[in-house]
Write an enzyme that holds these catalytic residues in place. Sequence first.
Site, PDB file in Angstrom:
ATOM      1  N   ASN A  10      38.119  52.859  39.213  1.00  0.00           N
ATOM      2  CA  ASN A  10      38.512  52.145  37.994  1.00  0.00           C
ATOM      3  C   ASN A  10      37.410  52.359  36.945  1.00  0.00           C
ATOM      4  OD1 ASN A  10      38.465  50.013  36.068  1.00  0.00           O
ATOM      5  ND2 ASN A  10      40.018  48.961  37.263  1.00  0.00           N
ATOM      6  N   ASP A  12      37.385  51.203  33.749  1.00  0.00           N
ATOM      7  CA  ASP A  12      37.435  50.248  32.625  1.00  0.00           C
ATOM      8  C   ASP A  12      36.078  50.049  31.952  1.00  0.00           C
ATOM      9  OD1 ASP A  12      40.051  49.752  33.309  1.00  0.00           O
ATOM     10  OD2 ASP A  12      39.689  47.758  34.146  1.00  0.00           O
ATOM     11  N   ARG A  21      29.972  49.279  20.951  1.00  0.00           N
ATOM     12  CA  ARG A  21      29.526  49.811  19.656  1.00  0.00           C
ATOM     13  C   ARG A  21      30.649  50.464  18.861  1.00  0.00           C
ATOM     14  NH1 ARG A  21      23.850  50.436  19.109  1.00  0.00           N
ATOM     15  NH2 ARG A  21      23.075  48.461  19.890  1.00  0.00           N
ATOM     16  N   HIS A  46      42.840  49.468  33.470  1.00  0.00           N
ATOM     17  CA  HIS A  46      43.578  48.229  33.208  1.00  0.00           C
ATOM     18  C   HIS A  46      43.728  48.084  31.683  1.00  0.00           C
ATOM     19  CE1 HIS A  46      43.720  43.565  33.948  1.00  0.00           C
ATOM     20  NE2 HIS A  46      44.718  43.983  33.209  1.00  0.00           N
ATOM     21  N   ARG A  48      44.507  45.817  29.186  1.00  0.00           N
ATOM     22  CA  ARG A  48      44.672  44.364  29.042  1.00  0.00           C
ATOM     23  C   ARG A  48      45.394  44.032  27.744  1.00  0.00           C
ATOM     24  NH1 ARG A  48      41.232  40.867  32.118  1.00  0.00           N
ATOM     25  NH2 ARG A  48      41.781  39.382  30.504  1.00  0.00           N
ATOM     26  N   HIS A  53      38.695  46.423  26.701  1.00  0.00           N
ATOM     27  CA  HIS A  53      37.995  47.675  27.039  1.00  0.00           C
ATOM     28  C   HIS A  53      38.927  48.882  26.845  1.00  0.00           C
ATOM     29  CE1 HIS A  53      39.754  46.450  30.836  1.00  0.00           C
ATOM     30  NE2 HIS A  53      38.759  45.671  31.209  1.00  0.00           N
ATOM     31  N   GLU A  73      46.765  49.392  35.654  1.00  0.00           N
ATOM     32  CA  GLU A  73      46.860  47.963  35.951  1.00  0.00           C
ATOM     33  C   GLU A  73      47.342  47.257  34.693  1.00  0.00           C
ATOM     34  OE1 GLU A  73      42.968  47.979  38.932  1.00  0.00           O
ATOM     35  OE2 GLU A  73      42.926  46.791  37.088  1.00  0.00           O
ATOM     36  N   THR A 103      36.972  38.816  34.467  1.00  0.00           N
ATOM     37  CA  THR A 103      37.706  39.886  35.145  1.00  0.00           C
ATOM     38  C   THR A 103      38.898  39.239  35.839  1.00  0.00           C
ATOM     39  OG1 THR A 103      37.572  41.637  36.814  1.00  0.00           O
ATOM     40  CG2 THR A 103      36.216  39.703  37.218  1.00  0.00           C
ATOM     41  N   THR A 104      39.775  40.028  36.441  1.00  0.00           N
ATOM     42  CA  THR A 104      40.923  39.460  37.140  1.00  0.00           C
ATOM     43  C   THR A 104      40.408  38.484  38.210  1.00  0.00           C
ATOM     44  OG1 THR A 104      41.862  41.657  36.881  1.00  0.00           O
ATOM     45  CG2 THR A 104      43.116  40.097  38.201  1.00  0.00           C
ATOM     46  N   HIS A 195      38.852  44.936  44.414  1.00  0.00           N
ATOM     47  CA  HIS A 195      38.172  43.939  43.581  1.00  0.00           C
ATOM     48  C   HIS A 195      36.849  43.488  44.188  1.00  0.00           C
ATOM     49  CE1 HIS A 195      37.510  40.963  40.496  1.00  0.00           C
ATOM     50  NE2 HIS A 195      38.430  41.635  39.825  1.00  0.00           N
ATOM     51  N   GLY A 196      35.791  43.703  43.414  1.00  0.00           N
ATOM     52  CA  GLY A 196      34.467  43.230  43.801  1.00  0.00           C
ATOM     53  C   GLY A 196      33.809  44.028  44.912  1.00  0.00           C
ATOM     54  N   GLY A 217      35.771  49.604  40.827  1.00  0.00           N
ATOM     55  CA  GLY A 217      35.307  49.917  39.486  1.00  0.00           C
ATOM     56  C   GLY A 217      33.893  49.487  39.186  1.00  0.00           C
ATOM     57  N   HIS A 218      33.706  48.197  38.964  1.00  0.00           N
ATOM     58  CA  HIS A 218      32.473  47.697  38.365  1.00  0.00           C
ATOM     59  C   HIS A 218      31.196  48.162  39.068  1.00  0.00           C
ATOM     60  CE1 HIS A 218      29.341  44.661  37.484  1.00  0.00           C
ATOM     61  NE2 HIS A 218      29.791  44.838  36.249  1.00  0.00           N
TER      62      HIS A 218
HETATM   63  N1  PXP Z   1      42.030  46.076  41.533  1.00  0.00           N
HETATM   64  C1  PXP Z   1      42.521  45.314  40.538  1.00  0.00           C
HETATM   65  C2  PXP Z   1      43.948  44.915  40.604  1.00  0.00           C
HETATM   66  C3  PXP Z   1      41.729  44.917  39.451  1.00  0.00           C
HETATM   67  O1  PXP Z   1      42.250  44.156  38.471  1.00  0.00           O
HETATM   68  C4  PXP Z   1      40.397  45.378  39.390  1.00  0.00           C
HETATM   69  C5  PXP Z   1      39.544  45.056  38.194  1.00  0.00           C
HETATM   70  O2  PXP Z   1      40.120  45.614  37.055  1.00  0.00           O
HETATM   71  C6  PXP Z   1      39.931  46.184  40.439  1.00  0.00           C
HETATM   72  C7  PXP Z   1      40.755  46.497  41.517  1.00  0.00           C
HETATM   73  C8  PXP Z   1      38.540  46.723  40.461  1.00  0.00           C
HETATM   74  O3  PXP Z   1      37.657  45.658  40.614  1.00  0.00           O
HETATM   75  P1  PXP Z   1      36.098  45.902  40.463  1.00  0.00           P
HETATM   76  O4  PXP Z   1      35.871  46.361  39.062  1.00  0.00           O
HETATM   77  O5  PXP Z   1      35.500  44.554  40.747  1.00  0.00           O
HETATM   78  O6  PXP Z   1      35.713  46.933  41.468  1.00  0.00           O
END
Ligand code: PXP
Length: 244
Positions: A10, A12, A21, A46, A48, A53, A73, A103-104, A195-196, A217-218
């Site tokens: 991801n 994003d 910026r 994603h 949004r 972003h 997403e 975040t979600t 996620h996370g 992603g993050h």
């Molecule tokens: N899956 C979904 C459905 C999400 O909304 C996100 C965050 O956009 C991620 C995965 C990735 O999460 P992270 O950025 O915490 O790795």
Amino acid sequence: MKQTPLLCINIDHVATLREARKVGYPSLIEAAILAEKAGAAGITVHLREDRRHIQDYDVFDLKTVVKGRYTLEMAVSEQILEIAKKVKPDLLTIVPEKRQELTTEGGLDVMSAKSKIKEFLQEVHSVSLEASLFVDPDLKTIEVAKEIGASRIELHTGTYANCKVGSEEAEIELNKLIKAAEFAHSLGFVVNAGHGLTVENIKPILKLPHLCELHIGHSIIASAVLIGLENAVREMKEAINIHE
Ligand code: PXP
């Protein structure tokens, strides 16, 4: 042998840096190319409703360069679906969205919005797009997801990820995810997760049975600031492969 899940990156937060910026860099296109070059199986973004972003043009631009799985997403939003219909990503992951969230924050409340999500899924399927519902590892929710016509889910790993690595709490959350993956598979779902997730907490997640895709992603983009995107993707790939 247990199949290694596909690693979808991801990106994003490459756009978060650009939007800080609004000068046009870093380039999402270059990020997608580098991530795939380093072995990512696909790219996820994603779009949004608040466009904090990813921007509409990113979703179109990325379609022209992503070679692997391209996942969008999105919330249950007619306006975003119109964009998805034009872009035709490989997968739409339907997520809950709140304006104030960082975040979600959790899975979809499928139970409360049952008919709305069902209608939305029907519309997605009617234009030959595939959807995945982002849900908490809750068996009742998964059952309802089946009832309303979903065929793929992404298990929300955020609660697990918020626990200290190796703690009892993490083990409890991991077991919920394992049970949910098993149950979803028995209902015929394709199972994704995300996620996370980080290189530190990913190893136990590989115990989830029938895992098809990981969306991360993050933590990878954060590492990329220090060691470069290709190295950050490789680091995660290594963490996943080692524990096959
Ligand atoms: N899956 C979904 C459905 C999400 O909304 C996100 C965050 O956009 C991620 C995965 C990735 O999460 P992270 O950025 O915490 O790795």
